[in-house]
Each structure stands twice: as structure tokens, then as C-alpha cells.
Design a protein around this motif. Sequence first.
Motif, PDB file in Angstrom:
ATOM      1  N   VAL A   1       0.811  -1.211   0.000  1.00  0.00           N
ATOM      2  CA  VAL A   1       0.000   0.000   0.000  1.00  0.00           C
ATOM      3  C   VAL A   1       0.848   1.266   0.000  1.00  0.00           C
ATOM      4  O   VAL A   1       0.497   2.266  -0.626  1.00  0.00           O
ATOM      5  N   SER A   2       1.981   1.236   0.687  1.00  0.00           N
ATOM      6  CA  SER A   2       2.874   2.393   0.716  1.00  0.00           C
ATOM      7  C   SER A   2       4.296   1.908   0.909  1.00  0.00           C
ATOM      8  O   SER A   2       4.534   0.936   1.627  1.00  0.00           O
ATOM      9  N   ILE A   3       5.247   2.582   0.267  1.00  0.00           N
ATOM     10  CA  ILE A   3       6.663   2.248   0.388  1.00  0.00           C
ATOM     11  C   ILE A   3       7.453   3.533   0.604  1.00  0.00           C
ATOM     12  O   ILE A   3       6.944   4.634   0.426  1.00  0.00           O
ATOM     13  N   GLY A   4       8.718   3.368   0.989  1.00  0.00           N
ATOM     14  CA  GLY A   4       9.601   4.505   1.138  1.00  0.00           C
ATOM     15  C   GLY A   4      10.908   4.269   0.421  1.00  0.00           C
ATOM     16  O   GLY A   4      11.249   3.133   0.095  1.00  0.00           O
ATOM     17  N   VAL A   5      11.640   5.345   0.170  1.00  0.00           N
ATOM     18  CA  VAL A   5      12.980   5.223  -0.413  1.00  0.00           C
ATOM     19  C   VAL A   5      13.934   6.146   0.331  1.00  0.00           C
ATOM     20  O   VAL A   5      13.540   7.165   0.893  1.00  0.00           O
ATOM     21  N   GLU A   6      15.182   5.746   0.312  1.00  0.00           N
ATOM     22  CA  GLU A   6      16.245   6.496   0.977  1.00  0.00           C
ATOM     23  C   GLU A   6      17.454   6.545   0.048  1.00  0.00           C
ATOM     24  O   GLU A   6      18.121   5.532  -0.150  1.00  0.00           O
ATOM     25  N   PRO A   7      17.755   7.700  -0.553  1.00  0.00           N
ATOM     26  CA  PRO A   7      18.923   7.784  -1.432  1.00  0.00           C
ATOM     27  C   PRO A   7      20.224   7.787  -0.634  1.00  0.00           C
ATOM     28  O   PRO A   7      20.281   8.314   0.487  1.00  0.00           O
ATOM     29  N   SER A   8      21.243   7.169  -1.211  1.00  0.00           N
ATOM     30  CA  SER A   8      22.572   7.165  -0.618  1.00  0.00           C
ATOM     31  C   SER A   8      23.578   7.241  -1.763  1.00  0.00           C
ATOM     32  O   SER A   8      23.870   6.227  -2.406  1.00  0.00           O
ATOM     33  N   GLY A   9      24.069   8.432  -2.049  1.00  0.00           N
ATOM     34  CA  GLY A   9      24.912   8.607  -3.220  1.00  0.00           C
ATOM     35  C   GLY A   9      24.132   8.269  -4.470  1.00  0.00           C
ATOM     36  O   GLY A   9      23.017   8.754  -4.669  1.00  0.00           O
ATOM     37  N   GLU A  10      24.682   7.405  -5.304  1.00  0.00           N
ATOM     38  CA  GLU A  10      23.990   6.991  -6.523  1.00  0.00           C
ATOM     39  C   GLU A  10      23.081   5.794  -6.294  1.00  0.00           C
ATOM     40  O   GLU A  10      22.397   5.350  -7.217  1.00  0.00           O
ATOM     41  N   ASP A  11      23.043   5.269  -5.075  1.00  0.00           N
ATOM     42  CA  ASP A  11      22.202   4.123  -4.747  1.00  0.00           C
ATOM     43  C   ASP A  11      20.876   4.573  -4.136  1.00  0.00           C
ATOM     44  O   ASP A  11      20.758   5.683  -3.612  1.00  0.00           O
ATOM     45  N   THR A  12      19.898   3.670  -4.193  1.00  0.00           N
ATOM     46  CA  THR A  12      18.608   3.896  -3.546  1.00  0.00           C
ATOM     47  C   THR A  12      18.298   2.703  -2.660  1.00  0.00           C
ATOM     48  O   THR A  12      18.365   1.559  -3.107  1.00  0.00           O
ATOM     49  N   TYR A  13      17.957   2.981  -1.411  1.00  0.00           N
ATOM     50  CA  TYR A  13      17.504   1.933  -0.498  1.00  0.00           C
ATOM     51  C   TYR A  13      15.984   1.958  -0.430  1.00  0.00           C
ATOM     52  O   TYR A  13      15.371   3.025  -0.272  1.00  0.00           O
ATOM     53  N   ILE A  14      15.399   0.786  -0.580  1.00  0.00           N
ATOM     54  CA  ILE A  14      13.949   0.632  -0.547  1.00  0.00           C
ATOM     55  C   ILE A  14      13.517   0.268   0.867  1.00  0.00           C
ATOM     56  O   ILE A  14      14.132  -0.582   1.518  1.00  0.00           O
ATOM     57  N   TRP A  15      12.447   0.905   1.336  1.00  0.00           N
ATOM     58  CA  TRP A  15      11.791   0.541   2.589  1.00  0.00           C
ATOM     59  C   TRP A  15      10.420  -0.016   2.243  1.00  0.00           C
ATOM     60  O   TRP A  15       9.600   0.687   1.633  1.00  0.00           O
ATOM     61  N   VAL A  16      10.159  -1.269   2.616  1.00  0.00           N
ATOM     62  CA  VAL A  16       8.901  -1.898   2.239  1.00  0.00           C
ATOM     63  C   VAL A  16       8.533  -2.967   3.272  1.00  0.00           C
ATOM     64  O   VAL A  16       9.413  -3.543   3.921  1.00  0.00           O
ATOM     65  N   GLU A  17       7.257  -3.210   3.423  1.00  0.00           N
ATOM     66  CA  GLU A  17       6.810  -4.264   4.334  1.00  0.00           C
ATOM     67  C   GLU A  17       7.372  -5.623   3.906  1.00  0.00           C
ATOM     68  O   GLU A  17       7.688  -5.840   2.728  1.00  0.00           O
ATOM     69  N   CYS A  18       7.467  -6.544   4.853  1.00  0.00           N
ATOM     70  CA  CYS A  18       7.989  -7.874   4.556  1.00  0.00           C
ATOM     71  C   CYS A  18       7.389  -8.889   5.531  1.00  0.00           C
ATOM     72  O   CYS A  18       6.637  -8.536   6.440  1.00  0.00           O
ATOM     73  N   ASP A  19       7.728 -10.162   5.315  1.00  0.00           N
ATOM     74  CA  ASP A  19       7.273 -11.261   6.189  1.00  0.00           C
ATOM     75  C   ASP A  19       5.758 -11.234   6.343  1.00  0.00           C
ATOM     76  O   ASP A  19       5.209 -11.067   7.445  1.00  0.00           O
ATOM     77  N   SER A  20       5.080 -11.418   5.219  1.00  0.00           N
ATOM     78  CA  SER A  20       3.624 -11.334   5.170  1.00  0.00           C
ATOM     79  C   SER A  20       2.948 -12.228   6.198  1.00  0.00           C
ATOM     80  O   SER A  20       3.401 -13.331   6.488  1.00  0.00           O
ATOM     81  N   SER A  21       1.831 -11.733   6.702  1.00  0.00           N
ATOM     82  CA  SER A  21       1.055 -12.477   7.693  1.00  0.00           C
ATOM     83  C   SER A  21       0.284 -13.637   7.079  1.00  0.00           C
ATOM     84  O   SER A  21      -0.235 -14.492   7.803  1.00  0.00           O
TER      85      SER A  21
END
Length: 323
Positions: A115-135
Motif C-alpha cells: 500500500v505504501s513504500i519509502g525510499v532512501e537515497p545514498s549517493g547513486e544508490d537507492t535503499y527501498i523501505w517496504v513491508e515484509c514477512d507477510s502475515s
Amino acid sequence: MSGGKLSRRGLLMAGGATILAAGGAGALTVGTASAAVPGSKRFDLSKPAYDVFRKVLLDEKHHALQGMAFDTANRHLFIAQIRDGSPGDDLCINRLDESGKVTGKMHIDSAGHGVSIGVEPSGEDTYIWVECDSSGGGDDGRGTALARFKFADGKAPSGVKKFFTGSKTITCATDPVNKRILVRRKESGKFTYRLYDFSSIDVENGTFTDELAKITQPELGDGGVTFQGYTVFGSYLYTLDGDGHADQADINSFITTTDLNTGKVVERALTKAGKSLVYREPEGMAINQTADGEVRLCFGFASRTSVGNIDRYANVFHKNVLV
């Protein structure tokens, strides 16, 4: 997600948009809040919406877009969607350029609904923030933790860090301007948002410190609504709700602005952006800041070329007036 139709009580017409007075009896409740976020400007929801792009076919062409987030440092947009053939909780993270062209993808197994995700840039890289380990292994599966990993086109996630393990229905959104992350999950049966600076996260130890805000989600409409996404900018939470429809007369997609310091809904507006789209369904929100510095409130709609067509297209719009 299920929800009832919105109440029409307390609706006022203003500037061509439908605005819900915060004091409308029976129309909403004020969430509880505990915060001291520096005050910021907010988006004027009564102002027009403009196209970012329309009718983009994502990698999993039979499923609608879900959450999205911008890497404003590297000029990428990331959009989550359920994978074709999945039981309902396997996700694809699409990477797009600013024109809407898909430039990469990653698959995450047993993640949740996206439903919603986040991102975090680090230099030329991008880190993804997303839910995991589904119920669960089907459409009802939702994340029980947040995962952070570096985006790598065509590869499975590696070096994954997990946070808030043991949560119920957890997701996040990111504010690229103020460099913050907003975490949403169920706590004591109520959806609760907690805001943090990225600088307060200890990635190696999996901990968040120095909470900036905590707010419970206000109830909207007498019978509830179909929640479709959220994002954060400065001291305000923005949420998107509504249902898919084939008839323009049935449009019930609303954007709501809530003050993170008070829990008070300060504006709620009907949006008819993309009203000509076929089977238009609201999906996802994100904040973008253009290369020229303009801050935009972006929100998405899934569509089809015809009601019976299985292909789902991504359409993104934005508002850009701050008050």
C-alpha cells in the motif's frame, strides 16, 4: 481493502473542489496526537491537479500500482505492485524515470500488499523501505516488519535489514524534502503513525530513536472509507481513499490533510484528477521535489483501456500549491 461509502454531510464547495469542514458533525473524528514537529506549509487541496504521466504499463501488467516513492537525488520513481500469478502478497518494485518509463525492477516474495513504500537515497544508490514477512499467503497478507535493502535491478534483495518485527499491517512513507520516514501500523487495534528523522535510525541494530510524532488515524466518513495510500510532508499527513468505478458520476476519491501535531483534519477534498480514465481507482501517494525545487503532492490511479480489459495502467497526478 474494504470500507464503506463516504458521508456527504458537512460538504462545502470551494474553488471547484469538495472540501469537508473539519467540524462537520458525524463526518470524522480527530485522531490523538503527541508531537512537536516544526510547523510547515501544507498543500492546498482546492487547487487543480496536473498530470505527471498517464497510461504507463508496469512490469506486472495485470495488477494495479500500489505504493510509490521518489528518490529525488537520483531522479527515480519507485512503484510497488502485486506480481502477476502471485497468491496476493508477492511484490514487484518498479523503477521509473521521470517520464514514466520503467527502467528496472525487483521481486520481493511474501512481502504484503504494498500500500505504501519509502525510499532512501545514498549517493547513486537507492535503499527501498517496504513491508515484509507477510502475515498470510493470499490477498489478505500484510507485512509484519519493515525491510530495508539496496535496489538492484533484476536481483533478489540482499543485505536486508528488518525493523519493527512482530508488527501488524505495517507500511511506511518517506518525506524526501525533510529526510524523514513515517511508519504506519496497527497498535492496540488502531492504525498509528510514527514520524522519525532518517538520522535517528540505527540501521545495524535495527532501532529507531527520537520519535518526532505519534498520531492515530482519524476516522473518515460515517461508515468508513476504502484506504488507498498516504504520504508525509513537513508537519502534515496526507491520505488517499476511494473506490474503483466505471462511471464518472461515482467518483469518491478523496485526499485528506491531517496535522501531525494535533491529530486534527484540516482539509478534505474530492479529487477528479484523471476523471476520464476507464475504471479509475485511487492507488498510492508520494512527495516529489523537482530538479527546480518545486515540491509536489503526487497521487496515483489505476486504469484500464476498457472495463473488461485485464491490463492495469498506472497514472500519476500532482498538486503543487503550498499555503
